[in-house]
Design an enzyme around this catalytic site. Structure first.
Site: not given
Ligand code: SD4
Length: 320
Positions: A183, A211, A213-214, A234-235, A237
């Protein structure tokens, strides 16, 4: 894409000092005021960060520079977690999430968008051309078409083949690092001293359809407060959302923590909810108003790009 550390000089003259009223920092003598534009982005996206740095040196505003950086990765077929060539969901659909936030506290986001490459720019259009902050799915795509964004198939032969292989076992096991987390989150401080940011992703590979994420969630994947600074994530979420990570970091900086201390604390908040070190990655970058940068990750493997003073540098991050 080469996964190596490097320092590249960008041959651009004429950088002006960043204009930040000194009075803002009258009581804070601890950290230095870094002159000139600053751009940071997640991972080793050299070209993306150099693009932001060059745009800032040319006098572009921080938001424009951040979006230009995001676009480099959105177009990069080799980046399997952003834009064109992003990994699809379980149903074989590439669905993109992005958000932007500017120095006035304005923000925009698009969620689960198909067939549009430049979703960070689309998030800016949501911010600037609609009365809303977020548009999702078909509505966001309809909005993109109304603005003549080209309709692009984001699934490439390579990602289709990988998805077909994945379907045979259909195990959802996010890989810890850059193999599955590319990301792009960008923070820029321009010549006027204003901070803005952008975040763009195709999310976790083989996520459930729908879905989110963050990354498109203001406060989680990205947050900016121009009085204080900004942060990006990043990672995994889901874990960032649970702690509203980027907002948390900016608020910790407001309370006097350095960008580094704030990132450390935000990672610790995630770890507190886990028994031992979890088997997922989360990493943050923070930039304060003075141009100081901090970063922390849970696991090895995270690095970020840092542009200042015509030097574009990849910085490896020690895990917590
Ligand atoms: C997400 N945070 O959708 C994103 C994934 C990511 O690099 O960062 N990938 O959860």
């Amino acid at each position: 894409m080469k996964r190596r550390s490097f320092i590249s000089k960008i041959a651009i003259a004429g950088s002006l000092p960043t204009l930040i009223p000194k009075s803002l920092f009258a009581q804070d003598k601890a950290s230095p005021l870094i002159d000139g534009p600053v751009a940071v982005c997640t991972w080793n996206f050299e070209k993306a960060n150099a693009t932001a740095g060059q745009a800032l040196l040319e006098g572009k505003d921080a938001l424009t520079a951040a979006i230009l950086a995001a676009q480099v990765e959105e177009e990069n077929e080799d980046n399997s977690t952003v834009g064109f060539g992003g990994t699809p969901d379980r149903d074989g659909k590439v669905t993109l999430d992005a958000c932007v936030m500017d120095h006035n506290g304005n923000c925009g986001a698009v969620l689960a968008v198909e067939n549009v490459v430049h979703v960070a720019a689309l998030a800016r259009d949501v911010m600037e051309k609609t009365p809303h902050v977020m548009l999702a799915g078909k509505g966001a795509e309809k909005f993109a078409r109304s603005l003549d964004y080209p309709e692009t198939q984001l699934l490439t032969p390579k990602t289709k083949k990988a998805w077909e292989k994945w379907k045979k076992e259909a195990l959802f096991q996010p890989i810890i690092n850059i193999e599955n987390h590319d990301t792009i989150g960008v923070l820029c401080r321009d010549k006027a001293g204003n901070i803005s940011g952008a975040c763009s992703t195709s999310g976790l590979g083989y996520k459930m359809n729908g879905r989110i994420g963050d990354s498109p969630i203001i406060g989680s994947g990205l947050y900016i407060d121009n009085e204080i600074g900004g942060a990006v994530a990043t990672g995994m979420g889901e874990e960032v959302v649970k702690t509203v990570g980027s907002f948390l970091i900016v608020e910790l900086m407001r309370q006097g923590k350095t960008p580094q201390e704030a990132c450390d604390e935000a990672i610790k908040r995630i770890l507190k909810k886990q028994a031992g070190k979890p088997n997922f990655q989360v990493a943050y970058i923070a930039l304060d108003k003075k141009g100081n940068v901090g970063a922390r990750s849970i696991h090895q493997g995270f690095s970020y790009m840092h542009f200042n003073n015509n030097i574009n540098q990849n910085i490896k991050v020690e895990p917590i």
